[in-house]
Design an enzyme around this catalytic site. Sequence first.
Site, mmCIF file in Angstrom:
data_model
loop_
_atom_site.group_PDB
_atom_site.id
_atom_site.type_symbol
_atom_site.label_atom_id
_atom_site.label_comp_id
_atom_site.label_asym_id
_atom_site.label_seq_id
_atom_site.Cartn_x
_atom_site.Cartn_y
_atom_site.Cartn_z
ATOM 1 N N ASP A 358 -0.341 0.060 5.177
ATOM 2 C CA ASP A 358 -0.350 -1.404 5.208
ATOM 3 C C ASP A 358 0.343 -1.909 3.942
ATOM 4 O O ASP A 358 -0.067 -1.576 2.827
ATOM 5 C CB ASP A 358 -1.788 -1.934 5.274
ATOM 6 C CG ASP A 358 -1.816 -3.438 5.499
ATOM 7 O OD1 ASP A 358 -1.858 -3.852 6.662
ATOM 8 O OD2 ASP A 358 -1.800 -4.185 4.509
ATOM 9 N N LEU A 359 1.430 -2.684 4.124
ATOM 10 C CA LEU A 359 2.216 -3.130 2.973
ATOM 11 C C LEU A 359 1.437 -4.118 2.127
ATOM 12 O O LEU A 359 0.776 -5.025 2.644
ATOM 13 C CB LEU A 359 3.520 -3.772 3.454
ATOM 14 C CG LEU A 359 4.459 -2.879 4.277
ATOM 15 C CD1 LEU A 359 5.743 -3.610 4.590
ATOM 16 C CD2 LEU A 359 4.755 -1.571 3.547
ATOM 17 N N ASP A 401 2.899 -5.827 9.250
ATOM 18 C CA ASP A 401 3.348 -4.947 8.163
ATOM 19 C C ASP A 401 2.578 -3.628 8.166
ATOM 20 O O ASP A 401 2.342 -3.038 7.127
ATOM 21 C CB ASP A 401 3.184 -5.642 6.810
ATOM 22 C CG ASP A 401 1.741 -6.074 6.554
ATOM 23 O OD1 ASP A 401 0.914 -5.945 7.473
ATOM 24 O OD2 ASP A 401 1.448 -6.513 5.432
#
Length: 531
Positions: A358-359, A401
């Site tokens: 997860d960015l 993301d």
Amino acid sequence: MLLASVAILFMSATLVFLYVRTESVDPEIRNSVMLNMRELEKLDAEWDANILRAHTGRASTPLDLSSQLPRMHDLMARLGDTLPLTGDSAAQAAFSQLQEALQGKEQLVAQFARHNPPLRAALLHMPPAVADLKTEISGIEGALAPGRIVVRLDTTLNSLLTETLRYNIAPSPALAARIDEILGDVAAQQIAFSPATIDKMDAVIASCRVILEKRPLENLLEAQIAAAGSDVALDRLEREFERSFDAVLLERQRFRGYLFAYCAVLMVLLAYAGARLRSSYRVIGVVNRRLQAANETLEQRVAERTAELEAQSRQLERLAQHDSLTGLINYRQLTRLLERALARADRRDSVVVLMFIDLDGFKAVNDTWGHAAGDLVLQMVARRVGAKLRAEDALARLGGDEFVILLEDVASESGALRVARLALEEIESITEADGHAVTISASIGIASARGQMGAARGQEALLADADKAMYAAKQAGKGRFVVSPQSQWLGQDLPSGLAPDHAARDNVPGSLPDAAVSSQVGNTAGADPIG
């Protein structure tokens, strides 16, 4: 014949249309609408009256300010069902305005209902509490304390009660400052009295501060409720209903004239249709010959169309399995590959590793530079991380993301950690997108499943373990990776402990051997296991 049938159907439909348009609105429906409007206006007025009672504190018990809402919602639904009968956009606009006004008013009243009880309780408590405190200091407490302090406190309490009641009627910043000064004076005199008296003084101070906080807020909410304009919207909707119903009635009368004229035209057309009936048979013969010629090429066209559909089917199948922005596989295809990987691990007693990425900082890129820059960042993440995986590994985008790395034949936990570290470094190396400076990182959750035990737990459990580990990485400070405690490794009896990436990185060698991870996507499928 076909043309005649179409013409007959069209004329029949037109006749039915004109007949329906000559039917006016049922008087019972009109009366029901107006009764609903009257009841809705009455409920709205009662709602306002209850708010006023709650403000003045005239009600003997706390009022339920939402008691009218179920019936009002029911009436609004009924009015909405009758809107199509008006055939008027103005009535629809008036109804939408009323909906917005009532919804806004409902939200404001909900806030009012939260703030009113403590204010009401404070106002009811304040006068008797001050009187009780004055009585207390006039008795034994007053005899034990210095006389000047008793006199000063009595005067201060009188001023406090007077100014507080004035503030409740007409709050102002200057009056609030004056009350706050008086409260400070009361608090300063507590030292001369017993703990029981001090508790009473604290209760008076607390009630006064509730009034200072809640009264301006409640007045503001009342002003906003009054400005919601539900009464104006109700009046407008009622006028629009009346006007629309009258307009519909006039329109019905006009269409009656159209119906009579149309019936006359139909009589003329029927006479003409009889004269043209014989010539229609000749037209049918021509059509039959054309159909025969069309049938000769039908088989060829069907074959061509079949080929086109097969090509489109293959294209749709690819779109259904891949993300349109990054070209990576999607969640649906990932679950298929994961199911097959677990089956192979069951047969080989090997390890399957799942990394949930997860960015961090991606939302700031979207908010600051726009979605175009955000899409470019997602494409760079997909390209850079994918370039560091082996051919038999998989990189998927789940949406937003979130990405997932799927690794097979992982020989040890350290090998998986090296891949995670490499992926994190590739993500953190992205510093520019579409000419804008960006700073992103990632939180990575790592989970693994080994052999028969991992296959028995299933892909849902493995995905859930990786997801939980990713959230643990975020809670540990982001920009790191965490290994799930449920992970299973070759040659390891105990499951891996939950550790943030800075602890894991201490055990990761500085170099990345070829056996750990390939540096090109195009490597052969027979690459070495990750060890």
